[in-house]
Write an enzyme that holds these catalytic residues in place. Structure first.
Site, PDB file in Angstrom:
ATOM      1  N   ARG A   1     -75.741 -20.539  98.627  1.00  8.69           N
ATOM      2  CA  ARG A   1     -75.963 -21.286  97.385  1.00  8.69           C
ATOM      3  C   ARG A   1     -75.006 -20.755  96.322  1.00  8.69           C
ATOM      4  O   ARG A   1     -74.801 -19.544  96.210  1.00  8.69           O
ATOM      5  CB  ARG A   1     -77.394 -21.112  96.852  1.00  8.69           C
ATOM      6  CG  ARG A   1     -78.486 -21.396  97.838  1.00  8.69           C
ATOM      7  CD  ARG A   1     -78.442 -22.774  98.400  1.00  8.69           C
ATOM      8  NE  ARG A   1     -78.635 -23.827  97.402  1.00  8.69           N
ATOM      9  CZ  ARG A   1     -78.685 -25.119  97.686  1.00  8.69           C
ATOM     10  NH1 ARG A   1     -78.542 -25.520  98.929  1.00  8.69           N
ATOM     11  NH2 ARG A   1     -78.869 -26.000  96.731  1.00  8.69           N
TER      12      ARG A   1
ATOM     13  N   SER B   1     -75.686 -11.017 110.038  1.00  9.72           N
ATOM     14  CA  SER B   1     -75.025  -9.894 110.730  1.00  9.72           C
ATOM     15  C   SER B   1     -74.403  -8.912 109.743  1.00  9.72           C
ATOM     16  O   SER B   1     -74.379  -7.702 109.998  1.00  9.72           O
ATOM     17  CB  SER B   1     -73.988 -10.405 111.731  1.00  9.72           C
ATOM     18  OG  SER B   1     -72.862 -10.954 111.088  1.00  9.72           O
TER      19      SER B   1
ATOM     20  N   ASN C   1     -69.790  -9.825  96.920  1.00 10.91           N
ATOM     21  CA  ASN C   1     -69.807 -10.849  97.976  1.00 10.91           C
ATOM     22  C   ASN C   1     -68.762 -10.512  99.024  1.00 10.91           C
ATOM     23  O   ASN C   1     -67.775  -9.838  98.731  1.00 10.91           O
ATOM     24  CB  ASN C   1     -69.498 -12.224  97.374  1.00 10.91           C
ATOM     25  CG  ASN C   1     -69.564 -13.342  98.394  1.00 10.91           C
ATOM     26  OD1 ASN C   1     -70.493 -13.402  99.208  1.00 10.91           O
ATOM     27  ND2 ASN C   1     -68.585 -14.233  98.378  1.00 10.91           N
TER      28      ASN C   1
ATOM     29  N   HIS D   1     -66.233 -12.582 101.727  1.00  6.55           N
ATOM     30  CA  HIS D   1     -65.704 -13.912 102.033  1.00  6.55           C
ATOM     31  C   HIS D   1     -64.777 -13.795 103.243  1.00  6.55           C
ATOM     32  O   HIS D   1     -63.954 -12.874 103.302  1.00  6.55           O
ATOM     33  CB  HIS D   1     -64.928 -14.455 100.818  1.00  6.55           C
ATOM     34  CG  HIS D   1     -64.354 -15.810 101.065  1.00  6.55           C
ATOM     35  ND1 HIS D   1     -65.112 -16.957 101.032  1.00  6.55           N
ATOM     36  CD2 HIS D   1     -63.097 -16.198 101.396  1.00  6.55           C
ATOM     37  CE1 HIS D   1     -64.344 -17.999 101.312  1.00  6.55           C
ATOM     38  NE2 HIS D   1     -63.118 -17.568 101.543  1.00  6.55           N
TER      39      HIS D   1
ATOM     40  N   ASP E   1     -65.566 -17.588  94.712  1.00  5.86           N
ATOM     41  CA  ASP E   1     -64.574 -16.810  95.491  1.00  5.86           C
ATOM     42  C   ASP E   1     -63.399 -16.341  94.630  1.00  5.86           C
ATOM     43  O   ASP E   1     -62.268 -16.208  95.122  1.00  5.86           O
ATOM     44  CB  ASP E   1     -64.057 -17.621  96.697  1.00  5.86           C
ATOM     45  CG  ASP E   1     -65.178 -18.035  97.642  1.00  5.86           C
ATOM     46  OD1 ASP E   1     -66.160 -17.289  97.741  1.00  5.86           O
ATOM     47  OD2 ASP E   1     -65.064 -19.094  98.273  1.00  5.86           O
TER      48      ASP E   1
ATOM     49  N   ARG F   1     -81.593 -25.725  89.563  1.00  8.71           N
ATOM     50  CA  ARG F   1     -81.005 -24.415  89.870  1.00  8.71           C
ATOM     51  C   ARG F   1     -81.600 -23.320  89.003  1.00  8.71           C
ATOM     52  O   ARG F   1     -81.765 -22.185  89.441  1.00  8.71           O
ATOM     53  CB  ARG F   1     -79.479 -24.461  89.707  1.00  8.71           C
ATOM     54  CG  ARG F   1     -78.814 -25.258  90.818  1.00  8.71           C
ATOM     55  CD  ARG F   1     -77.414 -24.736  91.088  1.00  8.71           C
ATOM     56  NE  ARG F   1     -76.501 -24.982  89.982  1.00  8.71           N
ATOM     57  CZ  ARG F   1     -75.286 -24.455  89.891  1.00  8.71           C
ATOM     58  NH1 ARG F   1     -74.836 -23.642  90.813  1.00  8.71           N
ATOM     59  NH2 ARG F   1     -74.506 -24.735  88.869  1.00  8.71           N
TER      60      ARG F   1
ATOM     61  N   LEU G   1     -74.264 -19.677  92.704  1.00 10.17           N
ATOM     62  CA  LEU G   1     -75.099 -19.169  91.611  1.00 10.17           C
ATOM     63  C   LEU G   1     -74.582 -19.694  90.267  1.00 10.17           C
ATOM     64  O   LEU G   1     -73.379 -19.898  90.087  1.00 10.17           O
ATOM     65  CB  LEU G   1     -75.088 -17.642  91.624  1.00 10.17           C
ATOM     66  CG  LEU G   1     -75.675 -17.037  92.910  1.00 10.17           C
ATOM     67  CD1 LEU G   1     -75.278 -15.573  93.051  1.00 10.17           C
ATOM     68  CD2 LEU G   1     -77.191 -17.195  92.929  1.00 10.17           C
TER      69      LEU G   1
HETATM   70  C1  GRF Z   1     -69.712 -14.260 106.995  1.00 12.56           C
HETATM   71  O1  GRF Z   1     -68.580 -14.714 107.652  1.00 12.56           O
HETATM   72  C2  GRF Z   1     -69.414 -14.015 105.538  1.00 12.56           C
HETATM   73  O2  GRF Z   1     -68.098 -13.604 105.314  1.00 12.56           O
HETATM   74  C3  GRF Z   1     -69.652 -15.363 104.919  1.00 12.56           C
HETATM   75  O3  GRF Z   1     -70.721 -15.906 105.617  1.00 12.56           O
HETATM   76  C4  GRF Z   1     -70.800 -15.326 106.916  1.00 12.56           C
HETATM   77  C5  GRF Z   1     -72.160 -14.748 107.046  1.00 12.56           C
HETATM   78  O4  GRF Z   1     -72.408 -14.241 108.332  1.00 12.56           O
HETATM   79  N1  GRF Z   1     -69.867 -15.237 103.493  1.00 12.56           N
HETATM   80  P1  GRF Z   1     -73.670 -13.321 108.562  1.00 12.56           P
HETATM   81  O5  GRF Z   1     -74.888 -14.106 108.104  1.00 12.56           O
HETATM   82  O6  GRF Z   1     -73.480 -12.067 107.778  1.00 12.56           O
HETATM   83  O7  GRF Z   1     -73.702 -13.063 110.050  1.00 12.56           O
END
Ligand code: GRF
Length: 224
Positions: free
Chosen positions: A93, A15, A109, A111, A147, A67, A95
């Site tokens: 995964r 999404s 990224n 989070h 993170d 990996r 990295l």
């Molecule tokens: C999201 O909550 C994102 O923050 C986390 O994984 C989820 C991925 O959701 N890293 P989507 O695949 O983007 O719907």
């Protein structure tokens, strides 16, 4: 405008990827040229294909603990499409430091928590258990520590008294879909620099705001 060639790395639903694809009109500074999944069954692949974005699958399961081999296969796909920047969007995964180092400053990224609170998994359940009043999401540059990279942008949402993990996750996800395209556009446009380990945004439209939850009565907020 020269647009940065963008790869979106996914593992599932996609999404956030879809939000970025929707934002990436011709005047957006990143051009999605590849959606890469480590799972062939990721639902996001179908969304990307329907939008006409090239897709690729590098099955992590096929590399069982190798990996370096997995990442070499990913690098080949990235090189084939001339990728310049990478956005992780639910890519599950970890990295290697070598991969992260090669893409340093060009790898971003999202989070689902207000980092540095709740790194790792199950962030919404942990936020509810901790009783925090504000939760949210963070877009950050990726460094070797999971993170941990410099924070580019955050969106906060209130935690409501009757929230469940699902209701809180949905509220955060809606914020993710607004935040990620904006933060990524600043990176793609070269409007982020890192100073002393912290990200500085130089974009003109950057407008910091603050949030309080619960919001105290106006009288308590007054400084008079
Ligand atoms: C999201 O909550 C994102 O923050 C986390 O994984 C989820 C991925 O959701 N890293 P989507 O695949 O983007 O719907």
């Amino acid at each position: 405008m020269k647009r940065a060639r963008l790869a979106l790395l996914i593992s599932g639903r996609g999404s956030n990827m879809a939000a970025i694809l929707a934002a990436a009109r011709p005047d957006y500074p990143a051009e999605p040229v590849l959606v890469l999944s480590n799972r062939g069954d990721a639902a996001g692949l179908g969304i990307a294909a329907a939008r006409g974005v090239p897709i690729a699958v590098v099955e992590s399961r096929a590399f069982k603990g190798d990996r370096a081999g997995f990442e070499a296969a990913m690098e080949a796909a990235l090189a084939k499409h001339g990728v310049e920047i990478i956005a992780l969007a639910g890519f599950m995964r970890v990295l290697t430091p070598e991969f992260v180092h090669r893409w340093e400053g060009r790898l971003i990224n999202i989070h689902p928590s207000l980092l540095p609170a709740f790194p790792g998994l199950d962030t919404h359940a942990r936020a509810l258990a901790a009783g925090v009043r504000l939760h949210g999401c963070t877009v950050h540059l990726v460094t070797a520590g999971v993170d941990e990279g410099p924070i580019i942008a955050q969106a906060a949402v209130p935690v409501l008294p009757d929230d469940t993990e699902a209701s809180l996750a949905a509220r955060v996800l809606a914020a993710e879909h607004r935040l990620y395209p904006a933060a990524l556009s600043w990176l793609a446009a070269g409007q982020i620099k890192v100073e002393a380990g912290r990200a500085v945004i130089t974009a003109a439209e950057y407008a910091p705001e603050s949030l309080l939850n619960p919001l105290p009565r106006a009288a308590l907020l007054s400084t008079q």
